[in-house]
Design a protein around this motif. Sequence first.
Motif, short mmCIF file in Angstrom:
data_model
loop_
_atom_site.label_atom_id
_atom_site.label_comp_id
_atom_site.label_asym_id
_atom_site.label_seq_id
_atom_site.Cartn_x
_atom_site.Cartn_y
_atom_site.Cartn_z
N GLU A 1 30.24 61.03 -23.57
CA GLU A 1 31.28 60.83 -22.57
C GLU A 1 31.29 59.35 -22.16
OE1 GLU A 1 32.01 62.66 -18.14
OE2 GLU A 1 30.39 63.46 -19.33
N PRO A 2 31.67 58.46 -23.09
CA PRO A 2 31.58 57.03 -22.75
C PRO A 2 32.56 56.65 -21.65
CG PRO A 2 32.53 57.35 -24.95
CD PRO A 2 32.20 58.71 -24.42
N LEU A 3 32.16 55.73 -20.81
CA LEU A 3 33.01 55.25 -19.73
C LEU A 3 33.99 54.22 -20.28
CD1 LEU A 3 30.30 54.66 -16.96
CD2 LEU A 3 32.16 56.33 -16.87
N PRO A 4 35.17 54.11 -19.65
CA PRO A 4 36.07 53.02 -20.05
C PRO A 4 35.43 51.67 -19.75
CG PRO A 4 36.91 54.21 -18.12
CD PRO A 4 35.71 54.96 -18.60
N GLU A 5 35.94 50.63 -20.42
CA GLU A 5 35.31 49.32 -20.23
C GLU A 5 35.64 48.69 -18.88
OE1 GLU A 5 34.08 46.61 -23.67
OE2 GLU A 5 35.99 47.49 -24.29
N LEU A 6 36.71 49.17 -18.27
CA LEU A 6 37.04 48.66 -16.94
C LEU A 6 37.46 49.83 -16.06
CD1 LEU A 6 37.79 46.49 -14.78
CD2 LEU A 6 40.07 46.49 -15.82
N ILE A 7 36.78 49.95 -14.93
CA ILE A 7 37.22 50.92 -13.93
C ILE A 7 37.67 50.09 -12.73
CG2 ILE A 7 36.52 52.87 -12.46
CD1 ILE A 7 34.20 52.65 -15.03
N GLU B 1 24.89 61.43 -7.25
CA GLU B 1 25.60 62.69 -7.52
C GLU B 1 25.89 63.42 -6.23
OE1 GLU B 1 24.33 64.98 -11.20
OE2 GLU B 1 22.57 63.70 -10.90
N LEU B 2 24.91 63.40 -5.31
CA LEU B 2 25.13 64.08 -4.02
C LEU B 2 26.21 63.36 -3.21
CD1 LEU B 2 21.42 64.85 -3.08
CD2 LEU B 2 23.16 66.48 -3.84
N VAL B 3 26.14 62.04 -3.23
CA VAL B 3 27.13 61.27 -2.47
C VAL B 3 28.52 61.54 -3.06
CG1 VAL B 3 27.87 58.97 -1.75
CG2 VAL B 3 25.43 59.50 -1.89
N VAL C 1 25.82 60.77 -14.02
CA VAL C 1 25.26 59.82 -13.04
C VAL C 1 25.99 58.49 -13.16
CG1 VAL C 1 23.22 58.52 -12.33
CG2 VAL C 1 22.99 60.93 -12.99
N ASN C 2 26.21 58.05 -14.37
CA ASN C 2 26.97 56.80 -14.57
C ASN C 2 28.42 56.97 -14.12
OD1 ASN C 2 24.95 55.10 -15.51
ND2 ASN C 2 25.14 55.88 -17.61
N ARG C 3 28.97 58.15 -14.40
CA ARG C 3 30.35 58.39 -14.01
C ARG C 3 30.48 58.34 -12.48
NH1 ARG C 3 31.20 63.62 -16.07
NH2 ARG C 3 30.65 64.33 -13.99
N ASP C 4 29.55 59.02 -11.78
CA ASP C 4 29.59 59.02 -10.32
C ASP C 4 29.33 57.63 -9.76
OD1 ASP C 4 30.19 61.69 -10.23
OD2 ASP C 4 28.12 62.35 -9.95
N THR C 5 28.41 56.91 -10.39
CA THR C 5 28.10 55.56 -9.95
C THR C 5 29.36 54.70 -10.02
OG1 THR C 5 25.84 55.76 -10.78
CG2 THR C 5 26.66 53.52 -10.41
N ALA C 6 30.05 54.77 -11.19
CA ALA C 6 31.25 53.96 -11.38
C ALA C 6 32.34 54.37 -10.39
CB ALA C 6 31.74 54.10 -12.81
N ARG C 7 32.46 55.66 -10.17
CA ARG C 7 33.50 56.16 -9.27
C ARG C 7 33.25 55.66 -7.83
NH1 ARG C 7 34.16 62.32 -7.57
NH2 ARG C 7 36.03 62.12 -6.30
N LEU C 8 32.02 55.77 -7.40
CA LEU C 8 31.69 55.34 -6.03
C LEU C 8 31.88 53.83 -5.88
CD1 LEU C 8 28.55 57.60 -5.51
CD2 LEU C 8 30.62 57.66 -4.10
N LEU C 9 31.45 53.10 -6.90
CA LEU C 9 31.58 51.64 -6.81
C LEU C 9 33.06 51.24 -6.76
CD1 LEU C 9 28.81 50.55 -9.37
CD2 LEU C 9 28.75 50.24 -6.88
N SER C 10 33.85 51.93 -7.54
CA SER C 10 35.27 51.60 -7.57
C SER C 10 35.92 51.95 -6.23
CB SER C 10 35.93 52.30 -8.76
OG SER C 10 36.98 53.13 -8.37
N LEU C 11 35.53 53.10 -5.67
CA LEU C 11 36.03 53.48 -4.35
C LEU C 11 35.61 52.48 -3.27
CD1 LEU C 11 35.56 57.35 -4.20
CD2 LEU C 11 37.69 56.08 -3.87
N ALA C 12 34.44 51.89 -3.50
CA ALA C 12 33.93 50.93 -2.52
C ALA C 12 34.60 49.56 -2.70
CB ALA C 12 32.42 50.80 -2.66
N GLY C 13 35.53 49.46 -3.64
CA GLY C 13 36.30 48.23 -3.76
C GLY C 13 35.85 47.29 -4.87
N TRP C 14 35.08 47.80 -5.81
CA TRP C 14 34.60 46.94 -6.89
C TRP C 14 35.31 47.28 -8.21
CZ3 TRP C 14 31.40 43.11 -5.30
CH2 TRP C 14 30.69 43.31 -4.12
N ASP C 15 35.72 46.22 -8.93
CA ASP C 15 36.09 46.41 -10.33
C ASP C 15 34.79 46.60 -11.10
OD1 ASP C 15 38.82 46.07 -10.10
OD2 ASP C 15 38.72 43.89 -10.39
N VAL C 16 34.71 47.67 -11.86
CA VAL C 16 33.46 47.94 -12.58
C VAL C 16 33.67 47.67 -14.07
CG1 VAL C 16 31.66 49.62 -13.07
CG2 VAL C 16 32.84 49.67 -10.87
#
Lengths: 481, 420
Positions: free
Chosen positions: B172-178, B412-414, B203-218
């Motif tokens: 389940e590879p992540l896109p290069e830019l989130i 994951e919990l967050v 875990v990586n998916r949730d990490t990227a999602r949270l970071l993006s929600l927090a206002g970061w280009d990942v």
Amino acid sequence: MSLSPAAVKELQRILGPQGLVTTPEGRLVYECDMHTLYKGMPDAVALPTRTEQVQAVVDLCRRERVPVVPRGSGTGLIGGAMAPRGGVMVSLNRMDRILDIDLANRCATVQPGLINLWLTRAVSDRGYFFAPDPSSQMVSSIGGNVATNAGGPHCLKYGITTNHVLGLEMVTGRGELVRLGGKAMDRPGYDLTGAAVGSEGTFGLVTAITVRLLHAPEAVKTVLASFATIGEASETVSDIIAAGMIPAALEMLDAVIIRAINAGIGAGYPDRAGAVLLIELDGPTAEVEVQGERCAALCRRHRALEVRVAHDEAERALLWKGRKEAAGAVGRLTSSYLLQDAVVPRSKLPQIMREMETIAARHGVLIANVFHAGDGNLHPLICYDDRKPEELARAVRANEELLHACIELGGSVTGEHGVGVDKAENLTLQYSEADLNFMYRLRRVFDPDGIMNPGKLLPSHPACAEGFRPSRPVLPTGAWI
Amino acid sequence: MSVARLGAFTAPDLPSLEGIRACVHCGICLPQCPTYRVLGEEMDSPRGRIYLMRAAAEERLEPTEAFARHMDLCLGCRACESACPAGVPFGALLEATRFQLARRGLSSEPRLLTRLIFAVFPHPGRMGLLLGALRLYQRSGLQRLVRASGLLRLAPRLAAMEALLPLVPPREPLPELIPARGGRRGRLGLLTGCVQRHLYPQVNRDTARLLSLAGWDVIVPREQGCCGALDLHGGRLGAFRRRARALAAQFAGDLDYVVTSAAGCGSAMKEYGHWLPEAAEVGALARRVRDVSQVLVDADLPLGRLETSVTYHDACHLAHGQKLRNEPRALLARVPGLRLVPLADSELCCGSAGVYNLVEPEMAERLLDMKISRILATGARVVAAANPGCLLQIAKGCRARGLDIEVVHPVELVARALPA
């Protein structure tokens, strides 16, 4: 003297495949305790898990006439847990269970390898604690505390280890398993528990200990007072004691040790002070409040730069962590040091601290001070570089002079660390020949063959200083060993 | 001035004599050391290991197989560093000593197995192939057959590996830019971790999602390799340095931080400067590395309620390696309804320690046993740990004991608390 192959085989049989260390690497790391100047490799290290194994090991060593050297966590400061004459080191740290907690009778029975602090942890949620708190309490074993009759910061109010030991189970140097004392406050007959506490393994190996547990005080207040000079801090200590107060702890730290502690632990001690007093008061809330005010007033009278009270448990814990790990934090300043343990009457504290400065200057050594000011128990750490024999020689001279200065002021050669090899020869400064002879004879009652931790605690006699003579029969009159 | 020799050790990469000599033998480290807690032997304690290093440095002792055994048995958890008031840099001393031993061919560990591990684990492509095959093994019924046959009993280390493996999820590879959502704060690089990207893609998916929600280009560089942590801990300094340089090139762009939610990777990357003082670009990467908890702890996140009791296990390379204890707890505590139950000995290693549980299954199992018993005592049904190794190890322990306990990464919990 080394162990015969047959003896090694027998030890392996007694202790099982995981219970005996004979490799060069293994023996090497057991060659010293925290006093790294004294080194002596054991021929083998026994790691028993049961009392019967301890007894069998002592029996064998008695038959073979080889020394038995006890060890707990190896945090002693007197070269007690090292094997100057080889033999079998018996490391009791695997015997670390709590055998019984009897809160109705306010006592617990533990195995000797139990780490001091772990006992308090096991009973603290029920409001109890084990009072003796040597600075090493997060690692040192209760067996080791018993062997050296260890003290600690809070012994000012609560007394030292012997005041908290009710009973012992011990394998004597004859291989007998004996029970001394017990849960009751007063037992018929001799107080052999009292005699055995502080015997540093020269009577036998303790395999179980019944200790007193105390109820935690209602309130605790920790006050930190900083001063420009050691002199002012010392005078404050004398005045607090003279005023009839007994704080739970009354500790002094000088500028050198504060530097090490702040670097190593980040405990937030005032880094510009020449000296700091850590004063702890505990008891009923009303009493603690009043005494806190009185202590603070005395500090101010002696020109304290700052007097502050730890405002929560976290700050208090951090201050104590800094204090208790100080001797380790000195590794930030030096690779080696001699740690003195002499005592002076409390009223002489200002005088001995002045004397110490003179001695340090005379020998050009760096001395860090962190000690139990409340009971006049000094712990100067005399720093040296172990690669420079000349520096060590200066440190040794400064150490000796300091010790003599303490005795001249009516003090003692050791306050709480014990005697070991470090102070054995110094006992002659404090005891007469008759005193020492009596102690020697007492030792022989427990250990007729002289196999138990030889070379420790009592000075050697010039006539038989060489080698180990376990089966030496009756001593010539007037001799002491 | 460079020293060519330190007793039995030879340049380059000598263990630091200053570091060794900072130890004053106080022993405060002993009760914090997992191997000392289990074995109760001085030579398998930090103080004993430093004493052995010192003896070798002072030519009192020639390193032997027995010497290597005591170094190999160390988990490299660095709990001793946290405990040490004198500041002995134990991790770096151990890694340098292992490098010295490896050069002499001294190791007590099975060579074939370690060779296999190092030929696969740090290579994301090969790791993917192996895990793909193992996924087939699990799904085809072959696993049940092998387990029933008792064959695994003949090879305890293979058995350890086999038991450790959870159900391998599909790739389940992540896109290069989130891209950032909401108020944009900046750009981050995300290191996905060799084991984590294959075994814990969520875990990586949730990490990227949270970071993006927090206002970061990942930014997730597709070709990113391994951080080299496993090589570093195994004393394979050459391979470690090559990987560090290659990774620095992958993350060379204009990034505010490089974030990972794999504590072991983050810890190793933060130490690049120590091992490659000359390489400016590697040092620059090291300074930008952050654990995900550091970035999210005060981020603006739309968190809903999550009614659950959670206990938190401190991953060694987060607590001891990166000194991060409060951030992950504070992050979890931000979730309304989430109750954090303290875990006794939470900083005691679970036995995972990189590939340790594969090469030293016996010690790893004893530590796992201690960990599981303390987890059970909390009464919590959810355990959070911020490192894939810990997740694998603790989950295996729960599986083997038939326990209904969920083992998750804090992110994951967050992420579960986010509105759907």
